[in-house]
Each structure stands twice: as structure tokens, then as C-alpha cells.
Enzyme design. Sequence first.
Site, mmCIF file in Angstrom:
data_model
loop_
_atom_site.group_PDB
_atom_site.id
_atom_site.type_symbol
_atom_site.label_atom_id
_atom_site.label_comp_id
_atom_site.label_asym_id
_atom_site.label_seq_id
_atom_site.Cartn_x
_atom_site.Cartn_y
_atom_site.Cartn_z
ATOM 1 N N LYS A 476 3.302 -5.871 -8.682
ATOM 2 C CA LYS A 476 2.792 -5.208 -7.702
ATOM 3 C C LYS A 476 3.061 -6.102 -6.377
ATOM 4 C CE LYS A 476 -2.093 -4.161 -5.867
ATOM 5 N NZ LYS A 476 -3.440 -4.315 -6.234
ATOM 6 N N ASP A 478 2.252 -7.068 -2.794
ATOM 7 C CA ASP A 478 1.341 -6.566 -1.570
ATOM 8 C C ASP A 478 1.978 -7.222 -0.122
ATOM 9 O OD1 ASP A 478 -1.050 -5.546 -0.555
ATOM 10 O OD2 ASP A 478 -2.253 -7.106 -2.000
ATOM 11 N N CYS A 526 2.366 -2.218 -2.046
ATOM 12 C CA CYS A 526 1.105 -1.958 -1.603
ATOM 13 C C CYS A 526 1.055 -2.735 -0.436
ATOM 14 C CB CYS A 526 0.111 -3.009 -2.783
ATOM 15 S SG CYS A 526 -1.470 -3.014 -2.216
ATOM 16 N N ASP A 548 -7.206 0.838 -0.879
ATOM 17 C CA ASP A 548 -7.882 0.045 -1.533
ATOM 18 C C ASP A 548 -9.294 0.744 -1.590
ATOM 19 O OD1 ASP A 548 -6.238 -2.202 -1.866
ATOM 20 O OD2 ASP A 548 -7.221 -3.332 -0.078
HETATM 21 C C1 DGJ Z 1 -5.107 -5.848 -1.042
HETATM 22 C C2 DGJ Z 1 -4.551 -5.094 -2.320
HETATM 23 O O1 DGJ Z 1 -4.582 -3.885 -1.616
HETATM 24 C C3 DGJ Z 1 -5.822 -5.213 -3.276
HETATM 25 O O2 DGJ Z 1 -5.423 -4.112 -4.177
HETATM 26 C C4 DGJ Z 1 -5.420 -6.713 -3.781
HETATM 27 O O3 DGJ Z 1 -4.333 -6.624 -4.535
HETATM 28 C C5 DGJ Z 1 -5.761 -7.632 -2.721
HETATM 29 N N1 DGJ Z 1 -4.804 -7.190 -1.886
HETATM 30 C C6 DGJ Z 1 -5.599 -9.024 -3.134
HETATM 31 O O4 DGJ Z 1 -5.683 -9.971 -2.307
#
Ligand code: DGJ
Length: 729
Positions: A476, A478, A526, A548
Amino acid sequence: MSIKVNEANLLFHLQGKNMSYIMKVPKGQYLTHLYWGKKVNHYRESNKIIFMDRGFSPNPDDSDRTFSLDTIPQEYPQYGNGDFRIPAYQVQLENGSTVTDLRYREYKLYKGKSKLKGLPATYVEDDSEAATLEIILEDKLTGLLVTLTYTVFNGLDVITRSVKFTNTGNEKLKILKAISASVDFRDDNFEMITLYGAHNNEKNIERRKITSGIQMVDSCRGASSPQQAPFLALVRKNTDEDNGEVYAFNLVYSGNFAAQVQLDQYKNTRVSIGINPFDFSWILKPGEEFQTPEVVMTYSCKGLNRMSRTYHNLYRKRLCRGEFRDKIRPILINNWEATYFDFNAEKIQAIAVDAKKLGIELFVLDDGWFGKRDDDNSSLGDWVVDKRKLPEGLKALAEKVNNIGLDFGLWFEPEMISIDSDLYRAHPDWCIHVPNRSHTLGRNQLILDLSREEVCDYVVEAVCKVLSEAPISYVKWDMNRHMTDIGSAALPVERQRETAHRYILGLYNVMDRITNRFPKVLFESCSSGGGRFDPGMLYYMPQTWTSDNTDAVCRLKIQYGTSFTYPSITMGAHVSTVPNHQVGRITPLSTRGHVAMAGNFGYELDLTQLTEEEKELVKKQVALYKEIREVTQFGDFYRIFSPFEGNEAAWNFVSEDKSEVVASYFKILSQPAAAITTIKFKGLESEYLYENLKTGEVFGGDELMNVGITLPRVKQDFLSMLWRFKRVR
Ligand code: DGJ
């Protein structure tokens, strides 16, 4: 699909499945736009441009008073010699002037589609799938060449466009603006649709009237952003989901963009989309090239549903790439909403054990596994396991999860650096910053300067090291803050305004290298949810965390809006706990499941805290999703009721061969004296007979589509229903 060129009068006719796009070079000079719309087989210029002398409209070359760039429809308009509308580009010469004069030079035609250097783009696997036209324009005085590239695809109503600037002259040029596409429509019978939002509230559909002057959506945040998507559609006033014309534009780019519509004095409508010219410039030395991102333009004469299916088809098959493009995606459990930063190896294993029992296939360890990260104030950049939480290390944990029977996935935020990190202590100038100014922090972190090669190398090596040392099958990726104090310690003064675009080029390079090195790893992007859900990211990572916000009711809108351009298989969607962490709402587990099943399905809660009854339901949901995911991930998607328009939402998926249907209906609040709802499914085969797999009833496709099913009256808030139909004859 075809591209026909009439050499005698320099007329270019591009044809998609149901559409035509026509351009011409009148008087051998400026490239004009003649038509975009429903397909015409034999075009004979019935809609000739009327040249006439109009007040205040200047004439190039001091000559013909009836010829003015201010009034004719163009393909790549310029400012400085008569057109006062939004220009497509602007280039500054060494003498300070910003006047250039692009005129037609030549064209090239070829089968297939070329790659865009350093940028994501749609592609072909075989040259027979597409045809490409390049039209080269030239500014004789400077030697600037501008190549407009158009590709049409077999069986689709898509044109992709991009532009390349080449400096063949002797002086240094400065590009101040270089957008990817401009289209002039000779009428004003349009409305405009864009997708706006915020963190936790992405992809709201906004439809507005177009008034005289300019209307614009953009991002100057260093990311495509949750605030506005790099998408714009012009629709006719009567256009809805299934009727009417749509002209849509989606930029394959993850950084600053601008999409504009201008209604001019004579009721012409100009659309333009590309890199945001605000705070941008690019030095183009003799011999150098600058490539703009690609824009994917689709035409639909059958409403927004068809527009979306065109995007879904193209993006799923010829934008996303790699091992997972055509593969069923795993059902995952992510620990973020279950534990946040507060976990240890035992807790993770306990969740994994329960997940396995329920049929889940992949465990994803989210933020907090590295450095000394007990909250979001430190450690970004230090991609070394935190032995306080995971004393045996990542490899041991991943192997344990594998032994439990699940694949193991891991969270990174590779583009960021915390001030409290070993990386920052070693390289304080590796962040995006302006010398002598204090940092503007976001989530208490800074952004790594990916315009620098050595910084990109560090990120690639750091991520690859972790991936090669443990059995990790999913990442993932981010990204949790936007760009401020934009500047690079490595760029000269005159190139500082290149930083934001160079960052995106660096990011694409980093993602390309990492994903190529680990072709068997599934990557999901993400940005605090869907903050960078754009086609650029999808080229490297075939799925994106949609938001989120995991509340089922909010997700109806977020996923509905996201479905305008992106297919279900790309949309991460998880069942989370109640009361929901973002909005505090309590919705039934079954509804949360049905909403998430419209996307790429998973869970994000502490499974160990569920009651036995809840676990039984989760088990059933997982089993159901395994049965339907072939249809929802690879089938066609049709929107039925919009949550933006009322108290209900509905959609259905149909398998490519039309033999299977999965449909869902949602009612948000229970109402007294409510009307009885009949739901009419879409996209089925009229002649087929379909069996309702729950009740055994059999209906014709035509009956399900034209008559529909009457829904029972149920007194319950946040109600959901799901149907499965299978062809029996
Ligand atoms: C933002 C992401 O969208 C969440 O799903 C999660 O991974 C957090 N960051 C973690 O800090």
C-alpha cells in the site's frame, strides 16, 4: 477505428466506434477544428467555417479581414496574434517576448501508439489495436516545433491526445504553459460536470451551467488532489445516465492540473486541460524536448453510463498493467482502523488467524511498523522495522502470516520524510523547501525532493530492500500531505518553477523501477484515501484506496462519483467497524458488506472483537464475494439510482458475455408514506432468461430491464439488497 487524411485539402478525419473527430488546415496554415460527435461516414464539409469580418477581431499577416484566430475553432490555440481566448500554450523567447506563431508543417500517420517518455499513458499490445496521427506545427522564427499526437482505439469512442515541444532553434525558450488538449465547440448548448471533494469526501458530482467567460477546476497542491479531479465533461442539457451526448476529458497525470471551459462572445465553447500553468515554467534549451501528459477524451451519445464504461474498458485493459491487470484480486484485511499505531506481533497474528478462518486471503500491515513510529510525528524515511513492536522482524512476521494461510502486505509512505528521522538528520536538504524559510508542515512531515536523482535512488533502494527481505506480496503506497514551499536545492534559479512537475516525473520513475523489480507484488496507491486517484497512478498501481471514509452511507456517493471514470476493480473498498470512525454512524454489517462489494473488497476492523454471529456473517460475505468477484471486477458497470439525487442508490454489474448479473440497491433512510420502488436493471441481454439465484424465479432480460422488479416495503434505515441472476437460456 480509422484515420483518413485528405491530402488535397489537408483534412484529417479520425473515427472511433461511434464517433468522428475532424480537423483541417485552411489556407495551408492554422490547424482548425471542424467536428467532434456522432460518427459520419463520408464528410463533405457541410459545416464549413464561415469566415467574416467581425469587429475587434484581428487578422494575422496584415491581410484578409475575414480571417481571425479570435473567431475560428482551433486545435492548439495561441495567444499573441489574434485569439484572445484561453491559449493552449505560451513560450517566452530570450528577448522577453511571449509571441509565437504556430503554423502547420506536416503530419505523420502510423498504426499502434507510441509510448510517452517518462509519463504514464494508455497503450496497445498490438499495433492493430489503434491508429495514431501526429500533426507537427512550427514557429519559423524560433524553430519551435509542436507535435500534436492523436490516437484512436479499435472498438472504443476514445481519442487520446498529448503534445511534444521540440526546440530546434538556437535560443533558449521558456515554456510558461503547455496543456495537453484544447477543443473548440461551435455552440453553447452544454452543461459541465466535474468531480470535487475533500479528504474523506472524494468525487462528488457537480453539474453546472456554463456562463460567459471562464470556469475552471484545478489543483496547485502538487497532487491531482481530492479537492478537484483532473476530469471534466461537457454534456447536453438533456443528458442523463443513459441518454444524450457527453464529451469527457480525463488527464493521465498525478500533479497540478487545470481544466477549463470558456464560453466566448460568439457562443463558442472552448475546453482545455493539462498541467496547471500556475507556478509552472520549463526551460527548453536548443535540442531539448518537453512532453505533456496524455488526456483521454471520450465521446458518448448514450449518456454518462456509456462514458464510464468506455473509461472502465480502456483503463482496465490498456492503462493498468502487469501481473494483476487481468487477475482476480484478493480479499484483504487491513489493520489500520483496528489498531492504528498500537499493535505488536501477537495482535497482528491474532487478527490473521481469525481472518483465515473467515476466508480472507491477504493481511495488510499498515502504518507504524518502522522506525519509532507510535504516532504520525516521526520516522518517515527510515524504512527499518521497529523491533519494539515486531521483535523478530518483518520476515518472521510475514512468514508467520503465510503459515497461517494468508499472503502478507505492507504499508509505505515512500515520498515523505519526518524531521524526526535518521534520514532527515543525514540529509536535511533532501526535502522540498525554499532556502532560509521555515518549513510549512503537513501531518508533521515534509516531502522528499523527487526531482533529484539521488533522492529517487534512495527511495527505490529503501523500498526494494524491505521487499526483497520478506515475503511481501502487496504494497500500500500512501502519500499524506500536499506540496508547500516549493523549491529544490538541486535546481538552478531559473528552473525552480519546474520543481513540482519534476517531482511527478521523479515519482513516476521511482514507481516504474520498483514495480518492474517486483512484478509479482500487487501495488495499491493511496493518498489519505482517494486524494490521488487518477489515471497516472493507475498506470503503475492497478488499484487505489478510494477514501479514508469507510462509512457505508458516505461511500455510496464516493464510489458512485469515482465510478464516473474508474472501474470497480481499481477501487479499494473495506468493511469497517461501527460506530464508524469517520462519521460515527451505525449501519448494518450486511449493508457495509454490500457497499464494499461494489469495489475491490476487503475488511478494516479488529476481527477478534466481532461476535460469533458477526463472524458468521463475515464468512458468508467473503464466500459471496468470491462467487461474484469475476463479474464485479471484470464485468460492465451500470449506475441505476444516484445517491446524489435522492434517498436511494442502485447499480448493477453484467459479465462480459451477459450471462451473469450482480445488482445492489440501497435505501438510506426509512420514510413514512414512501413511494414503492421499482428497479430496472441495465445492460442485460433482452432475449436471455435469467434465474434469480436466491428465489429461483426466472425472468427474461427484457422484463428485468423494461418492467423491473418491485421492491418490498422494509422499515429500516440503511437498507441494502443484493441480487444475483444467472442465464438459464
Ligand atoms: C492514510 C491512509 O489513507 C490510511 O488508510 C492509513 O494508511 C493512514 N494514512 C496511515 O497513516
